[in-house]
Motif scaffolding. Structure first.
Motif, PDB file in Angstrom:
ATOM      1  N   GLU A 273     -12.606 -25.519  32.647  1.00 16.46           N
ATOM      2  CA  GLU A 273     -12.038 -25.297  33.983  1.00 16.46           C
ATOM      3  C   GLU A 273     -13.113 -24.823  34.960  1.00 16.46           C
ATOM      4  OE1 GLU A 273      -8.616 -22.798  33.766  1.00 16.46           O
ATOM      5  OE2 GLU A 273      -7.468 -24.235  32.585  1.00 16.46           O
ATOM      6  N   GLU A 274     -14.238 -25.542  34.959  1.00 13.45           N
ATOM      7  CA  GLU A 274     -15.334 -25.236  35.886  1.00 13.45           C
ATOM      8  C   GLU A 274     -15.164 -26.057  37.165  1.00 13.45           C
ATOM      9  OE1 GLU A 274     -17.510 -23.008  35.383  1.00 13.45           O
ATOM     10  OE2 GLU A 274     -17.766 -22.742  33.227  1.00 13.45           O
ATOM     11  N   ASN A 275     -15.624 -25.509  38.291  1.00 16.58           N
ATOM     12  CA  ASN A 275     -15.535 -26.271  39.533  1.00 16.58           C
ATOM     13  C   ASN A 275     -16.689 -27.263  39.626  1.00 16.58           C
ATOM     14  OD1 ASN A 275     -17.864 -25.020  40.889  1.00 16.58           O
ATOM     15  ND2 ASN A 275     -16.564 -23.214  41.076  1.00 16.58           N
ATOM     16  N   MET A 276     -16.531 -28.249  40.512  1.00 18.93           N
ATOM     17  CA  MET A 276     -17.495 -29.338  40.604  1.00 18.93           C
ATOM     18  C   MET A 276     -18.884 -28.846  40.993  1.00 18.93           C
ATOM     19  SD  MET A 276     -17.810 -32.511  40.074  1.00 18.93           S
ATOM     20  CE  MET A 276     -18.818 -33.918  40.433  1.00 18.93           C
ATOM     21  N   GLU A 277     -18.961 -27.827  41.807  1.00 20.68           N
ATOM     22  CA  GLU A 277     -20.266 -27.313  42.227  1.00 20.68           C
ATOM     23  C   GLU A 277     -21.026 -26.749  41.039  1.00 20.68           C
ATOM     24  OE1 GLU A 277     -22.043 -24.928  46.052  1.00 20.68           O
ATOM     25  OE2 GLU A 277     -20.106 -24.278  45.254  1.00 20.68           O
ATOM     26  N   THR A 278     -20.330 -26.008  40.164  1.00 20.76           N
ATOM     27  CA  THR A 278     -20.951 -25.458  38.960  1.00 20.76           C
ATOM     28  C   THR A 278     -21.355 -26.572  37.999  1.00 20.76           C
ATOM     29  OG1 THR A 278     -19.640 -23.427  39.151  1.00 20.76           O
ATOM     30  CG2 THR A 278     -20.610 -23.917  36.993  1.00 20.76           C
ATOM     31  N   ILE A 279     -20.475 -27.561  37.866  1.00 22.49           N
ATOM     32  CA  ILE A 279     -20.764 -28.694  36.989  1.00 22.49           C
ATOM     33  C   ILE A 279     -21.998 -29.451  37.472  1.00 22.49           C
ATOM     34  CG2 ILE A 279     -19.910 -30.946  36.214  1.00 22.49           C
ATOM     35  CD1 ILE A 279     -17.098 -29.705  36.200  1.00 22.49           C
TER      36      ILE A 279
END
Length: 342
Positions: A273-279
């Motif tokens: 459940e990571e956000n796209m920016e972190t990914i």
């Protein structure tokens, strides 16, 4: 030897005396000045040390042969780099895991190391700092002088001084590292990252702290560790993970996320459940690419899943995530640059 005069016998002898830890203070300064002259000297110095390290358990007498091997290896690497620049393409490089074994006597410096010299103290007293980096697109496995096994994730740096394993077991970490620490009650093992310190005697744990992260995460797999910060001390038990907020200096202990905290050492990208920016930041490090997200709403999109880097290339990963109902984005790739947009 018929090499460039910058790689003459005098310089090679200085390097040898440095590796043997018998170099005098004036010669140490001369060696530093020579290394600082240009990038070629730095690269040659590093190649000599790598050959020395690899051969340290078998031979040390025939240094002329070691020098010859180092120079040939150096020329070969330069030629390979030129060919790679001419044929640049995006591809995962995690299979380039480097295994390094260091001994107590030979403090080592890897290919991208930085050495700091000081001429204000006696040689026996002056600190020599060693650092090694795992660049984007690769990871590094090494054994420290005390026998501790360390994995360095992509875009990470580890440093320690020449007293490591003798007077201390203190290291500094930037990025992410997984540690399997040898027990030594006389010398506790310390990992410092920003304003936290992890203290252990013998254990297995993972530390993550990239500059863009708001949290420093310490996950404990085996043993016991103490997380020290200006506000106090937090002791972890196996199966726990500490989240230290770098902004408000508060530590929270959780029990979820430990199982996959060190999945990266096996080439697995795991997103819970990571956000796209972190990914995007994780993909940049894993595949040595630059990713820009053109829509702010996409930065907050959440994804859950995992990828095996050796099996999935960056194109496949982008396609898989784009196919989910939540994301529904488009992207384009130009060399090592990726743009994501709706």
């Amino acid at each position: 030897m018929k090499h460039d005069n910058r790689h003459n016998e005098q310089i090679n002898n200085l390097i040898l005396s440095f590796l043997n830890r018998t170099i005098t203070l004036p010669d140490l300064k001369r060696l530093k000045d020579w290394i600082d002259e240009n990038e070629e000297n730095k690269a040659y110095f590093s190649e000599i040390q790598q050959v020395w390290l690899i051969s340290s358990l078998r031979e040390k007498k025939d240094f002329d042969r070691l020098k010859e091997r180092a120079f040939l290896k150096f020329k070969k690497r330069i030629a390979q780099e030129k060919r790679q620049k001419e044929h640049t393409r995006i591809r995962p490089l995690w299979h380039r895991v480097v295994y390094i074994a260091a001994s107590l006597v030979i403090a080592f410096v890897a290919g991208m190391s930085t050495i700091y010299f000081s001429d204000h103290h006696q040689l026996s007293q002056q600190p020599l700092a060693y650092s090694l980096e795992s660049p984007r697109g690769s990871k590094l496995k090494l054994t420290l002088p005390d026998g501790t096994c360390v994995w360095l994730n992509a875009d990470s740096k580890l440093s320690y001084d020449n007293k490591f394993g003798v007077d201390n077991r203190d290291i500094k970490l930037e990025g992410e590292g997984y540690f399997e620490v040898n027990k030594n009650k006389e010398l506790p093992f310390h990992v410092t990252s920003d304003d936290i310190k992890v203290e252990v005697l013998g254990t297995k744990f993972n530390v993550r702290n990239y500059p863009e992260d708001t949290l420093i995460k310490v996950a404990l797999m085996e043993g016991s560790v103490a997380l020290l910060n200006p506000q106090g001390k937090t002791t972890l038990k196996p199966g726990q993970i500490a989240h230290y907020d770098k902004r408000n200096k508060i530590t929270h202990v959780k029990t979820d996320g430990v199982k996959n905290a060190n999945a990266w050492i096996n080439g697995l990208l795991y997103f819970d459940e990571e956000n796209m920016e972190t990914i995007a930041r994780a993909l940049e490090r894993a595949f040595d690419v630059d990713i820009s997200i053109k829509d702010d709403t996409l930065k907050k999109m959440i994804f859950y899943g995992d990828f095996v880097i050796e099996s999935n290339n960056i194109n496949e990963i982008m396609n898989i995530m784009a196919a989910t109902n939540k994301f529904n984005y488009h992207y384009k790739i130009s060399k090592n640059e990726i743009e994501i947009f709706q």
